[in-house]
Design an enzyme around this catalytic site. Structure first.
Site, PDB file in Angstrom:
ATOM      1  N   ASP A  73      -7.975  -5.518  -0.987  1.00 54.60           N
ATOM      2  CA  ASP A  73      -8.150  -6.510  -2.316  1.00 54.60           C
ATOM      3  C   ASP A  73      -7.903  -8.011  -2.104  1.00 54.60           C
ATOM      4  OD1 ASP A  73      -9.443  -4.313  -3.608  1.00 54.60           O
ATOM      5  OD2 ASP A  73      -7.239  -3.556  -3.885  1.00 54.60           O
TER       6      ASP A  73
ATOM      7  N   HIS B  71       0.824  -1.417   0.037  1.00 55.73           N
ATOM      8  CA  HIS B  71      -0.046   0.081  -0.014  1.00 55.73           C
ATOM      9  C   HIS B  71       0.857   1.263   0.068  1.00 55.73           C
ATOM     10  CE1 HIS B  71      -3.184   2.738   1.119  1.00 55.73           C
ATOM     11  NE2 HIS B  71      -4.063   1.658   0.348  1.00 55.73           N
TER      12      HIS B  71
HETATM   13  N1  AMX Z   1       4.534  -7.255  -5.158  1.00 57.05           N
HETATM   14  C1  AMX Z   1       5.747  -7.025  -5.528  1.00 57.05           C
HETATM   15  N2  AMX Z   1       6.329  -5.741  -5.433  1.00 57.05           N
HETATM   16  C2  AMX Z   1       5.506  -4.999  -4.789  1.00 57.05           C
HETATM   17  C3  AMX Z   1       4.561  -5.207  -4.098  1.00 57.05           C
HETATM   18  C4  AMX Z   1       3.752  -6.385  -4.210  1.00 57.05           C
HETATM   19  N3  AMX Z   1       2.676  -6.387  -3.696  1.00 57.05           N
HETATM   20  N4  AMX Z   1       3.986  -3.998  -3.727  1.00 57.05           N
HETATM   21  C5  AMX Z   1       5.022  -3.083  -3.715  1.00 57.05           C
HETATM   22  N5  AMX Z   1       5.965  -3.644  -4.690  1.00 57.05           N
HETATM   23  C6  AMX Z   1       7.409  -3.028  -4.994  1.00 57.05           C
HETATM   24  C7  AMX Z   1       6.919  -1.942  -5.993  1.00 57.05           C
HETATM   25  O1  AMX Z   1       6.614  -2.487  -7.348  1.00 57.05           O
HETATM   26  C8  AMX Z   1       8.283  -1.064  -5.873  1.00 57.05           C
HETATM   27  O2  AMX Z   1       9.280  -1.945  -6.945  1.00 57.05           O
HETATM   28  P1  AMX Z   1      10.159  -1.008  -7.747  1.00 57.05           P
HETATM   29  O3  AMX Z   1      11.167  -0.174  -6.946  1.00 57.05           O
HETATM   30  O4  AMX Z   1      11.209  -1.878  -8.504  1.00 57.05           O
HETATM   31  O5  AMX Z   1       9.699  -0.263  -8.535  1.00 57.05           O
HETATM   32  C9  AMX Z   1       8.885  -1.290  -4.662  1.00 57.05           C
HETATM   33  O6  AMX Z   1       7.994  -2.517  -3.918  1.00 57.05           O
HETATM   34  C10 AMX Z   1       8.490  -0.244  -3.756  1.00 57.05           C
HETATM   35  O7  AMX Z   1       6.930   0.175  -3.819  1.00 57.05           O
HETATM   36  P2  AMX Z   1       6.345   0.595  -2.414  1.00 57.05           P
HETATM   37  O8  AMX Z   1       6.724   2.022  -2.226  1.00 57.05           O
HETATM   38  O9  AMX Z   1       6.437  -0.249  -1.374  1.00 57.05           O
HETATM   39  O10 AMX Z   1       4.808   0.710  -2.927  1.00 57.05           O
HETATM   40  P3  AMX Z   1       4.217   1.972  -3.754  1.00 57.05           P
HETATM   41  O11 AMX Z   1       3.495   2.888  -2.723  1.00 57.05           O
HETATM   42  O12 AMX Z   1       4.788   2.431  -5.007  1.00 57.05           O
HETATM   43  O13 AMX Z   1       2.737   1.146  -4.687  1.00 57.05           O
HETATM   44  C11 AMX Z   1       1.078  -0.352  -4.657  1.00 57.05           C
HETATM   45  C12 AMX Z   1       1.626   0.707  -3.557  1.00 57.05           C
HETATM   46  C13 AMX Z   1      -0.181  -0.791  -3.932  1.00 57.05           C
HETATM   47  C14 AMX Z   1       0.590   0.285  -6.015  1.00 57.05           C
HETATM   48  C15 AMX Z   1       1.927  -1.698  -4.664  1.00 57.05           C
HETATM   49  O14 AMX Z   1       1.901  -2.161  -3.255  1.00 57.05           O
HETATM   50  C16 AMX Z   1       1.468  -2.527  -5.443  1.00 57.05           C
HETATM   51  O15 AMX Z   1       1.625  -2.689  -6.461  1.00 57.05           O
HETATM   52  N6  AMX Z   1       0.775  -3.714  -4.828  1.00 57.05           N
HETATM   53  C17 AMX Z   1      -0.312  -4.692  -5.599  1.00 57.05           C
HETATM   54  C18 AMX Z   1      -1.405  -4.215  -6.447  1.00 57.05           C
HETATM   55  C19 AMX Z   1      -2.387  -3.837  -5.286  1.00 57.05           C
HETATM   56  O16 AMX Z   1      -2.709  -4.824  -4.470  1.00 57.05           O
HETATM   57  N7  AMX Z   1      -2.949  -2.626  -5.534  1.00 57.05           N
HETATM   58  C20 AMX Z   1      -4.032  -2.193  -4.454  1.00 57.05           C
HETATM   59  C21 AMX Z   1      -3.613  -1.333  -3.529  1.00 57.05           C
HETATM   60  C22 AMX Z   1      -5.137  -1.211  -2.809  1.00 57.05           C
HETATM   61  C23 AMX Z   1      -6.102  -0.361  -3.573  1.00 57.05           C
HETATM   62  O17 AMX Z   1      -5.966   0.898  -4.054  1.00 57.05           O
HETATM   63  N8  AMX Z   1      -7.279  -0.759  -3.869  1.00 57.05           N
END
Ligand code: AMX
Length: 437
Positions: free
Chosen positions: A374, A319
């Protein structure tokens, strides 16, 4: 003027005065320093929005006007002793900042049931013009835009309404729009998956109960689950993509249909609301590839690891703000443990919960390894027989209307101006960093 509007304006006017005063008399106060990292990571943590409907704490999760989800489940009016709160009550709370009585909730329920009767035919024609294979979010959003022909706000603006009265036609439009979303969503669901065998609304039912009914689910169990689903997805502070997009477009004085449609386009992204559908595809593929509905913890770990190794995200985890297990996940798990202790999918969700946080922590880069809303919501819907994954984001959208549209009424009450942050090119950032390459 109905009594809710009377209350709203009585509460709203003095608050609007405070916003004006803050702007005028304290406009030069520095509220926060912003780092380059924050800007380049999508403005994370940058305070730049005024949102009063809810507030998100990284550790505790969401509070709606000060109330946590467990508190809402206790304090908001319900239809039955062991039922879930009615979303109408949450709308009232977010709009007026006080807990509703049963009479307040009934007033809103009846008002929405009445307003829902007048959906223009062209909203359905627009849906019918799309192929059934078009994603439900495409159909949903097309209908929302089509309904903007009915906008009170647009009419009032063109007729020269005074700026300080914009909240009134906004309220009317928001009430109309929210009332109609269950009919539109159920229509799309039955069109795509039930051979266009549509079910009429039952005006005696509540808003969420009606949605379940029009989708074809008439048990009290499904209605209870739908009320919970509609409450927990309603709002998540102002900076998430759907809320921010709705607010941003509304700041141009676009009507509520245009504004909400923008929010729904954002919700349809896989990193936001579409994650609920993607979680189900991920779980389904896991079961298909392993050839079992009951894989071992080790098998789940290997499968999740393969997802990460192939450079994909594990949907339902992580998140942008939260740093603990999402209370919206926890409440659904609690609900499932109570009502669906033997459900195959819920057992699988728990196994995933056992292994994925550890794996994400091992990557060393994921800021929040814990499940979000989710990770379980689709398994809950599916366990109650709503197995058509592509509609899950649309159901999220029906609920999200409650929060983002309430805030839109407040945006107009506060008289907030057009939003226009500053952008800079790469040279500017390089110069700031003293980066000479
Ligand atoms: N699986 C694998 N990698 C993940 C991850 C996951 N669930 N969550 C974060 N990461 C990765 C990011 O892709 C990023 O990688 P990078 O540096 O290589 O680009 C790194 O970890 C750092 O990301 P972060 O700062 O922890 O997260 P963020 O704030 O950039 O993104 C979110 C947040 C939700 C988009 C991300 O955690 C994600 O993609 N989760 C999976 C999709 C998801 O469940 N989305 C729903 C969120 C809730 C909602 O809005 N309904």
């Amino acid at each position: 003027m109905d009594y809710i509007k009377e209350k709203l304006i009585t509460i709203g006017r003095p608050k609007a005065e405070i916003v004006k005063k803050l702007q005028k008399e304290h406009g030069d106060k520095v509220v926060q320093e912003v780092t380059m990292g924050q800007v380049l990571s999508g403005m994370k943590g940058v305070v730049s929005l005024l949102t009063c409907t809810s507030k998100l704490d990284p550790d505790e999760g969401i509070r709606f006007r000060g109330y946590s989800i467990p508190e809402l489940r206790e304090k908001l009016p319900k239809l039955h002793e062991d039922g879930e709160p009615l979303p109408e009550g949450l709308f009232y709370l977010m709009l007026l900042g006080e807990l509703p009585t049963t009479e307040d909730v009934n007033f809103i329920s009846e008002s929405w049931a009445r307003r829902a009767q007048n959906i223009p035919q062209h909203a359905f024609d627009v849906i019918n013009a799309l192929p059934k294979s078009a994603h439900p979010m495409i159909q949903f959003n097309s209908a929302i835009l089509a309904m903007s022909t009915e906008s009170h706000f647009r009419r009032a603006y063109l007729a020269g309404a005074d700026k300080k009265d914009y909240w009134d036609p906004m309220y009317e439009g928001v009430m109309d729009l929210i009332s109609r979303l269950p009919i539109i969503a159920a229509y799309i669901y039955r069109r795509v998956f039930y051979d266009e065998k549509h079910i009429e609304m039952d005006p005696s039912l509540d808003w969420a109960g009606n949605l379940a009914h029009m989708m074809g689910y008439d048990s009290e169990e499904v209605r209870r689950m739908m009320r919970l689903y509609m409450v927990i997805h309603a709002d998540h502070e102002g900076g998430n993509v759907s809320a921010h997009a709705t607010h941003l477009v509304g700041s141009a004085l676009s009507n509520p249909y245009y504004s909400f449609s923008a929010g729904m386009n954002g919700l349809a992204g896989p990193l936001h609301g579409m994650a609920n559908q993607n979680v189900m595809h991920w779980l389904q593929r896991l079961m298909d590839e392993l050839g079992t509905h009951d894989p071992s913890t080790e098998q789940v770990r290997e499968y999740a690891k393969a997802t990460l190794d192939s450079g994909r995200v594990i949907p339902g985890y992580g998140h942008a703000v939260l740093r603990k297990t999402d209370p919206r996940f926890a409440v659904q798990l609690d609900f499932a443990n109570k009502y669906l202790p033997e459900a195959t999918l819920i057992k699988l969700v728990k196994k995933v919960y056992d292994v994925v946080p550890g794996l994400l922590e091992e990557t060393g880069k994921v800021k929040n390894p814990w499940p979000n809303v989710d990770a379980i919501s689709g398994s809950l819907l599916s366990s109650y027989g709503i197995t058509e994954y592509p509609v899950y984001t649309m159901l999220f959208g029906v609920s999200r209307a409650l929060g983002v549209l309430t805030q839109l009424i407040w945006d107009r009450l506060y008289g907030l101006p057009i939003e226009r942050p500053k952008s800079q090119n790469l040279d500017w950032f390089k110069e700031k960093a003293g980066f000479n390459h």
